[in-house]
Design a protein around this motif. Structure first.
Motif, PDB file in Angstrom:
ATOM      1  N   ALA A   1      29.360  36.189  46.035  1.00 51.23           N
ATOM      2  CA  ALA A   1      27.986  36.134  46.537  1.00 51.23           C
ATOM      3  C   ALA A   1      27.850  36.900  47.846  1.00 51.23           C
ATOM      4  O   ALA A   1      26.840  37.579  48.089  1.00 51.23           O
ATOM      5  N   ALA A   2      28.870  36.814  48.700  1.00 50.65           N
ATOM      6  CA  ALA A   2      28.827  37.538  49.970  1.00 50.65           C
ATOM      7  C   ALA A   2      28.977  39.043  49.758  1.00 50.65           C
ATOM      8  O   ALA A   2      28.381  39.846  50.488  1.00 50.65           O
ATOM      9  N   ALA A   3      29.767  39.431  48.750  1.00 51.15           N
ATOM     10  CA  ALA A   3      30.009  40.853  48.496  1.00 51.15           C
ATOM     11  C   ALA A   3      28.871  41.512  47.731  1.00 51.15           C
ATOM     12  O   ALA A   3      28.720  42.739  47.784  1.00 51.15           O
ATOM     13  N   ALA A   4      28.084  40.720  47.001  1.00 45.64           N
ATOM     14  CA  ALA A   4      26.967  41.265  46.211  1.00 45.64           C
ATOM     15  C   ALA A   4      25.716  40.423  46.473  1.00 45.64           C
ATOM     16  O   ALA A   4      25.231  39.712  45.588  1.00 45.64           O
ATOM     17  N   PRO A   5      25.172  40.479  47.689  1.00 44.94           N
ATOM     18  CA  PRO A   5      24.056  39.593  48.049  1.00 44.94           C
ATOM     19  C   PRO A   5      22.785  39.841  47.240  1.00 44.94           C
ATOM     20  O   PRO A   5      21.934  38.956  47.149  1.00 44.94           O
ATOM     21  N   GLU A   6      22.671  41.033  46.651  1.00 51.89           N
ATOM     22  CA  GLU A   6      21.473  41.327  45.861  1.00 51.89           C
ATOM     23  C   GLU A   6      21.507  40.652  44.488  1.00 51.89           C
ATOM     24  O   GLU A   6      20.481  40.561  43.808  1.00 51.89           O
ATOM     25  N   TRP A   7      22.674  40.183  44.084  1.00 55.93           N
ATOM     26  CA  TRP A   7      22.844  39.559  42.767  1.00 55.93           C
ATOM     27  C   TRP A   7      22.648  38.053  42.900  1.00 55.93           C
ATOM     28  O   TRP A   7      23.372  37.380  43.619  1.00 55.93           O
ATOM     29  N   ARG A   8      21.673  37.507  42.191  1.00 55.32           N
ATOM     30  CA  ARG A   8      21.296  36.105  42.367  1.00 55.32           C
ATOM     31  C   ARG A   8      21.854  35.174  41.296  1.00 55.32           C
ATOM     32  O   ARG A   8      21.662  33.958  41.401  1.00 55.32           O
ATOM     33  N   ARG A   9      22.513  35.720  40.296  1.00 55.62           N
ATOM     34  CA  ARG A   9      22.947  34.860  39.187  1.00 55.62           C
ATOM     35  C   ARG A   9      24.412  34.467  39.265  1.00 55.62           C
ATOM     36  O   ARG A   9      24.891  33.715  38.429  1.00 55.62           O
ATOM     37  N   GLY A  10      25.109  34.982  40.235  1.00 55.40           N
ATOM     38  CA  GLY A  10      26.431  34.482  40.563  1.00 55.40           C
ATOM     39  C   GLY A  10      27.548  34.805  39.589  1.00 55.40           C
ATOM     40  O   GLY A  10      27.433  35.647  38.703  1.00 55.40           O
ATOM     41  N   LEU A  11      28.637  34.087  39.791  1.00 54.95           N
ATOM     42  CA  LEU A  11      29.844  34.206  38.971  1.00 54.95           C
ATOM     43  C   LEU A  11      29.656  33.401  37.691  1.00 54.95           C
ATOM     44  O   LEU A  11      29.137  32.285  37.720  1.00 54.95           O
ATOM     45  N   TRP A  12      30.110  33.968  36.571  1.00 52.35           N
ATOM     46  CA  TRP A  12      29.992  33.277  35.281  1.00 52.35           C
ATOM     47  C   TRP A  12      31.381  33.161  34.661  1.00 52.35           C
ATOM     48  O   TRP A  12      32.122  34.140  34.590  1.00 52.35           O
ATOM     49  N   VAL A  13      31.707  31.962  34.195  1.00 50.58           N
ATOM     50  CA  VAL A  13      33.025  31.692  33.626  1.00 50.58           C
ATOM     51  C   VAL A  13      32.882  31.410  32.132  1.00 50.58           C
ATOM     52  O   VAL A  13      32.101  30.543  31.727  1.00 50.58           O
ATOM     53  N   ASN A  14      33.632  32.137  31.327  1.00 48.60           N
ATOM     54  CA  ASN A  14      33.539  32.019  29.867  1.00 48.60           C
ATOM     55  C   ASN A  14      34.508  31.007  29.273  1.00 48.60           C
ATOM     56  O   ASN A  14      34.255  30.473  28.191  1.00 48.60           O
ATOM     57  N   CYS A  15      35.632  30.797  29.926  1.00 51.17           N
ATOM     58  CA  CYS A  15      36.662  29.928  29.347  1.00 51.17           C
ATOM     59  C   CYS A  15      37.533  29.374  30.459  1.00 51.17           C
ATOM     60  O   CYS A  15      37.865  30.092  31.408  1.00 51.17           O
ATOM     61  N   ILE A  16      37.880  28.098  30.340  1.00 52.63           N
ATOM     62  CA  ILE A  16      38.864  27.512  31.257  1.00 52.63           C
ATOM     63  C   ILE A  16      39.927  26.786  30.426  1.00 52.63           C
ATOM     64  O   ILE A  16      41.026  27.292  30.234  1.00 52.63           O
ATOM     65  N   VAL A  17      39.590  25.616  29.908  1.00 54.72           N
ATOM     66  CA  VAL A  17      40.571  24.813  29.169  1.00 54.72           C
ATOM     67  C   VAL A  17      40.341  24.937  27.667  1.00 54.72           C
ATOM     68  O   VAL A  17      39.205  24.802  27.186  1.00 54.72           O
ATOM     69  N   ARG A  18      41.414  25.183  26.958  1.00 52.03           N
ATOM     70  CA  ARG A  18      41.437  25.083  25.498  1.00 52.03           C
ATOM     71  C   ARG A  18      42.675  24.294  25.098  1.00 52.03           C
ATOM     72  O   ARG A  18      43.681  24.314  25.805  1.00 52.03           O
ATOM     73  N   SER A  19      42.602  23.663  23.960  1.00 53.41           N
ATOM     74  CA  SER A  19      43.791  23.024  23.396  1.00 53.41           C
ATOM     75  C   SER A  19      44.510  24.012  22.481  1.00 53.41           C
ATOM     76  O   SER A  19      43.959  25.061  22.115  1.00 53.41           O
ATOM     77  N   VAL A  20      45.715  23.664  22.106  1.00 53.34           N
ATOM     78  CA  VAL A  20      46.443  24.486  21.135  1.00 53.34           C
ATOM     79  C   VAL A  20      45.651  24.564  19.836  1.00 53.34           C
ATOM     80  O   VAL A  20      45.553  25.630  19.209  1.00 53.34           O
ATOM     81  N   ALA A  21      45.048  23.445  19.432  1.00 55.36           N
ATOM     82  CA  ALA A  21      44.239  23.445  18.207  1.00 55.36           C
ATOM     83  C   ALA A  21      43.044  24.387  18.339  1.00 55.36           C
ATOM     84  O   ALA A  21      42.678  25.073  17.378  1.00 55.36           O
ATOM     85  N   ASP A  22      42.425  24.433  19.525  1.00 56.81           N
ATOM     86  CA  ASP A  22      41.325  25.375  19.760  1.00 56.81           C
ATOM     87  C   ASP A  22      41.804  26.811  19.566  1.00 56.81           C
ATOM     88  O   ASP A  22      41.132  27.623  18.915  1.00 56.81           O
ATOM     89  N   GLN A  23      42.945  27.130  20.156  1.00 55.38           N
ATOM     90  CA  GLN A  23      43.486  28.483  20.043  1.00 55.38           C
ATOM     91  C   GLN A  23      43.730  28.853  18.583  1.00 55.38           C
ATOM     92  O   GLN A  23      43.416  29.968  18.146  1.00 55.38           O
ATOM     93  N   GLU A  24      44.284  27.923  17.849  1.00 59.48           N
ATOM     94  CA  GLU A  24      44.591  28.205  16.449  1.00 59.48           C
ATOM     95  C   GLU A  24      43.316  28.412  15.638  1.00 59.48           C
ATOM     96  O   GLU A  24      43.258  29.297  14.773  1.00 59.48           O
ATOM     97  N   ARG A  25      42.272  27.616  15.916  1.00 56.93           N
ATOM     98  CA  ARG A  25      40.997  27.796  15.207  1.00 56.93           C
ATOM     99  C   ARG A  25      40.381  29.150  15.538  1.00 56.93           C
ATOM    100  O   ARG A  25      39.893  29.866  14.655  1.00 56.93           O
ATOM    101  N   LEU A  26      40.388  29.508  16.818  1.00 62.58           N
ATOM    102  CA  LEU A  26      39.812  30.784  17.226  1.00 62.58           C
ATOM    103  C   LEU A  26      40.585  31.954  16.617  1.00 62.58           C
ATOM    104  O   LEU A  26      39.994  32.961  16.213  1.00 62.58           O
ATOM    105  N   ARG A  27      41.881  31.815  16.550  1.00 64.18           N
ATOM    106  CA  ARG A  27      42.704  32.875  15.960  1.00 64.18           C
ATOM    107  C   ARG A  27      42.353  33.068  14.484  1.00 64.18           C
ATOM    108  O   ARG A  27      42.265  34.200  13.999  1.00 64.18           O
ATOM    109  N   GLU A  28      42.136  31.963  13.782  1.00 63.39           N
ATOM    110  CA  GLU A  28      41.754  32.055  12.372  1.00 63.39           C
ATOM    111  C   GLU A  28      40.415  32.766  12.198  1.00 63.39           C
ATOM    112  O   GLU A  28      40.170  33.405  11.168  1.00 63.39           O
TER     113      GLU A  28
END
Length: 292
Positions: free
Chosen positions: A185-212
């Protein structure tokens, strides 16, 4: 052969430089050349300085990576667009493995929701204690309808991502992402929508489903132990504000705080265990664990 102990910052820097050269070699060979390039990588001291420290050693790690690269097929759901970029991503992911292979992964949804080590992002957001944005993965019709409406009538509002598998995180990761968002936010003050995070925690089962389903979901993964996050870049690039965040992430990497991997739409970050206590101290206080 397996070498004990972690790699030094200098060894990690040399390893990353060697990975760049390996990826370039694979990319320059129209026959992909993955096998020969990875075979030669096994003889590079810069590579062995890291991979010898993995549970399966250099030969085991490179064999895993070679299988994935040889099986590569272009897909809109994949992080990598070429065998060379896939090899680069997988090689750099071995730093995550180096740091966190001793931690048992979350096997399934129950292991995630019952963990006393994770905190609720939804609760923190309601309390105004998150500096970054995220969306839950759409599993029901109302959520899917909402996401369709955003993509149809306001496509620039949010990234085109599937959302978090679980709205939880380790406190230290929350502290890190909040700090990262504040710096952005300090480095890009003109940008108002901030940092966006797509993924943090997945289980092994999640990984296997996504891989399929054809997604780039590999094991072992630092997401399955809660020490990684994927930060959106394509959306920011479309708005002309990706460069400041990229510079911030590279700064974290060079300071030894994070492993950072350019995975196309998102940049993957993994926290160095040596600095976890710093970010636990920076995390929002008095937050109940999801499994508490």
């Amino acid at each position: 052969m397996t070498t004990h102990g972690t790699a030094t910052p200098q060894q990690l820097t040399r390893f990353r430089a060697a990975v760049e050269e390996i990826a370039q070699e694979i990319g320059s060979d129209p026959g992909w050349g993955a096998g020969s390039a990875l075979e030669r990588a096994a003889d590079l001291p810069e590579v062995r300085a890291v991979l010898d420290r993995l549970p399966d050693g250099t030969q085991g790690a490179l064999a895993r990576i070679e299988r994935e690269v040889r099986a590569f097929r272009p897909s809109p759901r994949a992080n990598a667009s070429t065998p060379a970029t896939l090899a680069k991503i997988l090689l750099l992911q071995q730093i995550d493995v180096l740091w966190w292979s001793s931690v048992a992964p979350f096997a399934d949804d129950g292991a995630v929701t019952g963990s006393p080590e994770l905190v609720s992002l939804a609760a923190l957001r309601r309390q105004g204690r998150l500096a970054f944005g995220f969306r839950m993965g759409a599993t029901g019709f109302p959520a899917r309808l909402r996401n369709y409406a955003v993509r149809r009538w306001d496509p620039a509002r949010e990234p085109r991502s599937s959302g978090l598998s679980h709205p939880v995180a380790r406190p230290a990761v929350v502290g890190l992402l909040n700090e990262m968002a504040t710096r952005f936010a300090a480095a890009a003050p003109e940008w108002r929508r901030g940092l966006w995070v797509n993924c943090i925690v997945r289980s092994v089962a999640d990984q296997e489903r996504l891989r399929e389903l054809g997604y780039s979901a590999f094991l072992p993964s630092a997401h399955c132990i809660g020490w990684a996050a994927d930060v959106e870049m394509t959306w920011l690039r479309g708005h002309g504000v990706a460069a400041p965040l990229q510079e911030i992430l590279i700064g974290y990497r060079d300071a030894g705080v994070l492993n950072v991997i350019d995975e196309g739409q998102a940049w993957h970050v993994c926290l160095n265990p040596a600095v976890v206590s710093r970010y636990e101290d920076a995390a929002p206080a008095d937050t109940a664990a999801v499994g508490g």
